[in-house]
Design a protein around this motif. Structure first.
Motif, PDB file in Angstrom:
ATOM      1  N   LYS A 123       0.824  -1.217   0.000  1.00 40.34           N
ATOM      2  CA  LYS A 123       0.000   0.000   0.000  1.00 40.34           C
ATOM      3  C   LYS A 123       0.857   1.266   0.000  1.00 40.34           C
ATOM      4  CE  LYS A 123      -2.490  -1.605   3.531  1.00 40.34           C
ATOM      5  NZ  LYS A 123      -2.288  -3.065   3.490  1.00 40.34           N
ATOM      6  N   THR A 124       2.033   1.160   0.613  1.00 39.88           N
ATOM      7  CA  THR A 124       2.926   2.323   0.633  1.00 39.88           C
ATOM      8  C   THR A 124       3.188   2.798  -0.792  1.00 39.88           C
ATOM      9  OG1 THR A 124       4.007   1.080   2.390  1.00 39.88           O
ATOM     10  CG2 THR A 124       5.014   3.161   1.768  1.00 39.88           C
ATOM     11  N   ASP A 225      -3.180   6.236   5.723  1.00 42.25           N
ATOM     12  CA  ASP A 225      -2.744   4.841   5.768  1.00 42.25           C
ATOM     13  C   ASP A 225      -3.302   4.218   7.048  1.00 42.25           C
ATOM     14  OD1 ASP A 225      -1.509   2.483   5.175  1.00 42.25           O
ATOM     15  OD2 ASP A 225       0.511   3.142   5.717  1.00 42.25           O
ATOM     16  N   GLU A 226      -3.585   2.922   7.022  1.00 42.31           N
ATOM     17  CA  GLU A 226      -4.193   2.224   8.166  1.00 42.31           C
ATOM     18  C   GLU A 226      -5.414   3.018   8.624  1.00 42.31           C
ATOM     19  OE1 GLU A 226      -3.103  -0.661   8.826  1.00 42.31           O
ATOM     20  OE2 GLU A 226      -0.997  -0.706   8.270  1.00 42.31           O
ATOM     21  N   GLY A 615       2.427  -1.830   9.979  1.00 43.77           N
ATOM     22  CA  GLY A 615       3.033  -1.088   8.881  1.00 43.77           C
ATOM     23  C   GLY A 615       4.374  -1.655   8.463  1.00 43.77           C
TER      24      GLY A 615
HETATM   25 MG    MG Z   1       1.461  -0.385   5.247  1.00 43.35          MG
END
Ligand code: MG
Ligand code: ADP
Length: 994
Positions: A123-124, A225-226, A615
């Motif tokens: 996802k990063t 994110d998250e 993460g």
């Molecule tokens: Mg991540």
């Protein structure tokens, strides 16, 4: 059946959604091929070309395929040239080119939705696609990470792409100076945590006194994110900036020792009952035992003996039966009687505490009603219907009743918060005490949350209990919920491995749709059925055996716990067995990331609370796949299914093998509070459960999930409730903050000042003209005391109606003001005008926040009056806000003529006034004061701002030698002081003072 059909439809809808994006993916890939022959500089030049096209009116949507292709091509080049990047001190080889599913993820993010992509799907990297595209606008894209370490990591790592393409990247870190922050926000892209973004917003809009103090540039597009962790878990505690309090109403210290006594009494009572219950159990009277234990549960939910009985399915069932029986409508009086047999009752589920008659007597034997909310409605009704009372007397009595009511509410509120502090909140579970402070422990993550405080006086109550300094000296200066902060963005997007179970909440509250994106490779993880044990001890023993077994074979394991405390228990047990392991509890992010990254190595045992190492990617070391990959064990089912899914998702990434299993017991909080124990106990009997043995069956999983759904629902309601209340505040905050921003940024603050003054004049004239007869004297009195207008009654009489009065007053204010500024430095006047406005807004807004807190507290008690507290709250909050706006305007009017940039300017103005009006008196100005040049700056905090105003209003200190009336005046030595500067009554020469 219906559920199945529904799923089928929803499933296909999601699939359709994904399929719809495939043509774009193909186009991106086709365009990317076309970019391969370009020289490096040519690729970079694309950025400027895109910007040019945007300026010509192209839309971001139309640029998407090309822009995504550019990012993808850039990644390809990095991969081919084996570029290494220094990330957090380590060299990382770039070897990623976005997969098709990642392109889909990017499209979803660009469209302002949530992309659910499993852990390890990259996802990063996905975020770089929409980030690059949207950053082309130059408006600033904010990428939100869960901690500072990840913000730094991702900005360094992904920053390589942005920089290669000619964009700038910034990163917020805790403790940066204002100048550093401004530099980060000035970049095209800024990485940071939600607290950093949120607090900057509050400081910018609630406290900054010049535009230069502001660091943010606006709220255009944010990718979180998250996202579930931020918008759902973190969203339960608002961001608060606090400062010194002006008034304090709490009485926690005062009641602390009596509450301690009360709790001791109650515990004695409950222990007796529990012991009696034990005897009954031994005598075979389960029903009788259940009834007694139910009382203990009401009075002391964390009683040791009770907890022990709760572990045993038979007694547990008896307690539940007693509870069920008591809550039947026909038994209400009996329940009431039971409650009256103890000092107070605690509802652990709703975190509520209630004093009984007995408790009230204990606390105040002379007047037990001291702790009872007066019945305001009946009282008011009695007053209204009392024919012997006049209107005025009625009003007076009602006001007295209201005041008494508010006082009692406050008192009762204090007591109930103290009871909660003593009976529900446990040290080292819910909070820790460090350096004379109470720090909240996040129940989800085990992380300490410095700076966050429980609201509504609970924090102070816990401080009182622990005997640490009660932070009475702080009050809210600025606050916003995380929900409302993110609603500021024009466009919001998020990504996480687990959003689906909370899709409704995302939709309702944030208008964020969720799209589930298929994994790049098929996930082969094996999720085993839960193992259920009677007691925690049995559960942990079995768990340790399992760890031993797998560890001997060399299989790596990740053990997920729900709290720091249980991590430590497991660690101790493993140490006894000589099994090497690592413990993480989300305290040191970087260090943990490094440890978690190695959790997939042969023989590794890693114990972690849920957030620890989130993460960070867990890769399997060679040979581990043959052992079955990473095995994840949960030591407890979490309150929310989402968190469990998150834990399971730590293994079997990118097609790796992996497995997961949860161990649970009846002693777990979830089972204790929400488990349908009758059903489960029934199942266990049917399936035949033995001591020390875990039971495993798909039915049990379902029961546990039902319990979880129940908690999820409840927690969602709580969050929604908080938000509904905050919505009211949010509207008010928006009005105040945008007003403040206008003032900060206007080149012509005088216009703002006069708008405010005119509104005030308008309102005052309307009020005075609205009476019969018209209150002309009142109007004149007001105008002449608030401002140095020297207005005469005849002038108004001559002028005619109220519109003419308004016009006259406005004209005269301007004349007086012009006279005032004649003696001032024009630049100083500008600053002064801003200061007059901001000073009034900040001081009164903060007071208002304080009052709103109080309203929030008292309103819940009104629920007893069968009114909807939310409606009442909205109504009153609206009234209070209108009042606030009027008070701000009054204060601006008042301070406008009472402030000056220097003493001399002020005195010159004073001197000039009487001559002009010829009346020798300046109403309302006599006690006024001027700030000296130095006191003009308001400092960074709002607290400083309010003291600056107070200082400005305090009697001024005169400077310079005192002159005799007949001494020569330094201004003009040919004149005597009494005929020169002293002529207007001044004690100082203007020249000396200047
Ligand atoms: Mg991540
Ligand atoms: P997530 O946040 O989705 O859990 P990360 O962004 O941490 O995943 O990435 C997980 C791992 O996958 C990282 O090691 C990253 O280098 C790798 N990765 C991501 N995208 C690709 C890709 N397209 N090709 C190869 N590896 C990738």
């Amino acid at each position: 059946m219906i559920g199945w059909v529904l799923k089928k439809i929803l499933g296909t809808q999601n699939q359709r959604e994904v399929r719809r994006m495939l043509p774009s993916v193909q186009e991106i890939n086709r365009l990317e091929e076309g970019l391969r022959p370009l020289a490096r500089e040519e690729l970079k030049a694309k950025t400027a070309a895109f910007r040019e096209r945007l300026a010509q009116g192209a839309t971001l949507d139309s640029l998407l395929p090309e822009a995504f292709a550019v990012v993808k091509n850039c990644c390809r080049r990095f991969t081919e040239e084996k570029r290494t990047i220094r990330v957090r001190g380590q060299e990382i080889l770039w070897e990623m080119i976005p997969f098709d599913v990642q392109l889909i993820g990017g499209i979803v993010l660009h469209s302002g939705r949530i992309a659910e992509m499993a852990t390890g799907e990259g996802k990063t990297l996905v975020a770089t696609l929409p980030t690059y595209l949207n950053a082309l606008t130059g408006q600033g894209v904010h990428v939100v990470t869960v901690n500072d370490y990840l913000a730094a990591r991702d900005s360094e790592w992904m920053g390589e792409v942005y920089r290669e393409l000619g964009l700038t990247v910034g990163c917020l870190q805790h403790g940066q100076s204002q100048a550093e922050r401004r530099a980060q926000y000035a970049c095209d892209i800024t990485y940071g945590t939600c607290s950093e973004f949120g607090f900057d917003y509050l400081r910018d809009n609630g406290m900054a006194t010049t535009p230069e103090d502001q660091v943010q540039r606006g709220h255009f597009y944010s990718i979180i994110d998250e996202v579930d962790s931020i918008l759902i878990d973190e969203a339960r505690t608002p961001l608060i900036i606090s400062g010194p309090v002006t008034v304090s109403t709490h009485q926690f210290d005062k009641y602390r020792s009596s509450i301690e006594g009360l709790v001791r009494k109650q515990n004695g009572l409950c222990t007796d009952w529990a012991n009696q219950a034990k005897e009954k159990v031994e005598a075979g009277d389960l029903q009788g035992a259940g009834r007694l234990l139910f009382r203990v549960k009401l009075g002391s939910p964390r009683n040791k003996l009770l907890l022990k009985f709760m572990e045993d399915p038979a007694t547990r069932r008896a307690i539940d039966d007693a509870e069920l029986e008591m809550y039947q409508d026909t038994r209400r009086t009996e329940l009431y009687k039971t409650k009256e047999e103890m000092y107070f009752t605690i509802d652990e589920r709703n975190s509520e505490a209630d004093l009984s008659e007995m408790g009230r007597k204990f606390l105040n034997p002379a007047d037990p009603n001291f702790f009872l909310v007066p019945d305001l409605i009946t009282t008011n009704h009695d007053i209204d219907t009392d024919a012997t009372l006049g209107t005025e007397e009625k009003l007076k009595r009602k006001q007295a009743a209201q005041a008494g009511y508010e006082e009692a509410s406050q008192r009762i509120h204090n007591i109930s918060q103290l009871l909660r502090a003593y009976c529900v909140f446990e040290k080292d579970v819910h909070y820790v005490v460090q350096e004379n402070k109470v720090l909240i422990v996040d129940e989800y993550t085990g992380r300490l949350m410095p700076g966050r405080r429980w609201s509504d006086g609970l924090h102070q109550a816990v401080e009182a209990k622990e005997g640490v300094q009660i932070d009475r000296e702080t009050q809210t200066l600025a606050t916003i919920t995380i929900q409302n902060y993110f609603r500021l963005y024009e466009k919001l997007a998020g990504m996480t491995g687990t959003a689906e179970t909370e899709a409704n909440e995302f939709k309702d509250i944030y208008r964020l749709g969720v799209v589930v994106i298929p994994t790049n490779r098929v996930c082969v993880r094996k999720d085993q059925d839960d193992l259920i044990f009677k007691t925690r001890r049995e559960k942990l023993n079995a768990l340790i055996e399992e760890i031993k077994k797998r560890n001997t074979a060399g299989q790596p394991m990740l053990v997920g716990t729900a709290s720091v405390e249980s991590s430590e228990v497991i660690s101790r047990m493993l140490r006894r067995e000589n099994i090497p392991h690592n413990v993480l509890n989300a305290k040191y992010h970087q260090q943990e990331a490094e440890i978690v990254a190695r959790a997939g190595e042969r023989g590794a045992v890693t114990i972690a609370t849920n957030m620890a190492g989130r993460g960070t990617d867990i890769k399997l070391s060679p040979g581990v796949a043959d052992l079955g990959g990473l095995h994840v064990v949960g030591t407890e089912r979490h309150e929310s299914r989402r968190i469990d899914r998150q834990l399971r998702g730590r293994c079997a990434r990118q097609g790796d093998p992996g497995s997961s299993q949860f161990y649970i017991s009846f002693e777990d909080d979830l089972m204790r509070n929400f488990g349908d124990s009758r059903r489960i106990a029934g199942l266990m009997t049917k399936l035949g459960m033995e001591d020390n043995e875990g039971l495993q069956h798909p039915w049990l999983n379902r029961s546990v999930e039902t319990a979880q759904k129940r908690v999820e629902q409840r927690n969602y309601q709580i969050r929604k409730h908080t938000l509904q209340y905050d919505d009211v505040m949010n509207q008010q905050r928006t009005v105040i903050y945008s007003w403040r921003t206008d003032i900060l940024t206007t080149p012509d603050p005088r216009k703002e000042v006069f708008e405010t003054v005119d509104e005030r004049i308008g309102a005052e004239v309307e009020t005075r003209a609205g009476t019969d007869p018209v209150d002309l004297d009142g109007l004149i009195h007001w105008a002449n005391t608030a401002m140095p207008l020297g207005l005469q009654k005849e002038e108004l009489q001559d002028a005619g109606g109220k519109d003419a009065w308004k016009a006259l007053l406005k004209k005269r204010v301007r004349e007086a003001y012009e006279l005032k500024v004649k003696f001032e430095n024009p630049e100083a006047v500008k600053a002064l005008e801003k200061y007059v406005l901001l000073g009034a807004i900040d001081r009164l807004w903060q007071e208002h926040l304080y009052a709103m807190d109080g309203l929030r507290t008292s309103i819940n008690l009104r629920a007893y009056g069968q009114k909807d507290p939310l409606i009442e709250y909205k109504r009153e909050a609206y009234g209070m806000f209108e009042e606030l706006m009027e008070r701000i305007k009054s204060e601006v009017v008042l301070n406008l003529f009472r402030s000056a940039s220097s003493l001399s300017a002020f005195e010159h103005f004073l001197a000039a006034l009487p001559q002009r009006t010829g009346r020798g008196e300046v109403p309302g100005l006599a006690p006024a004061a001027a700030p000296t040049e130095g006191s003009m700056s308001m400092g960074a905090g709002g607290g400083a701002a309010s003291t600056a105003v107070d200082e400005a209003l305090a009697p001024m200190k005169r400077q310079g030698p005192k002159l005799g009336r007949n001494d020569p005046c330094p201004m003009d030595p040919n004149k005597k002081f009494k005929n020169c500067c002293g002529a207007t009554g001044s004690k100082t020469c203007f020249k000396v003072a200047a």
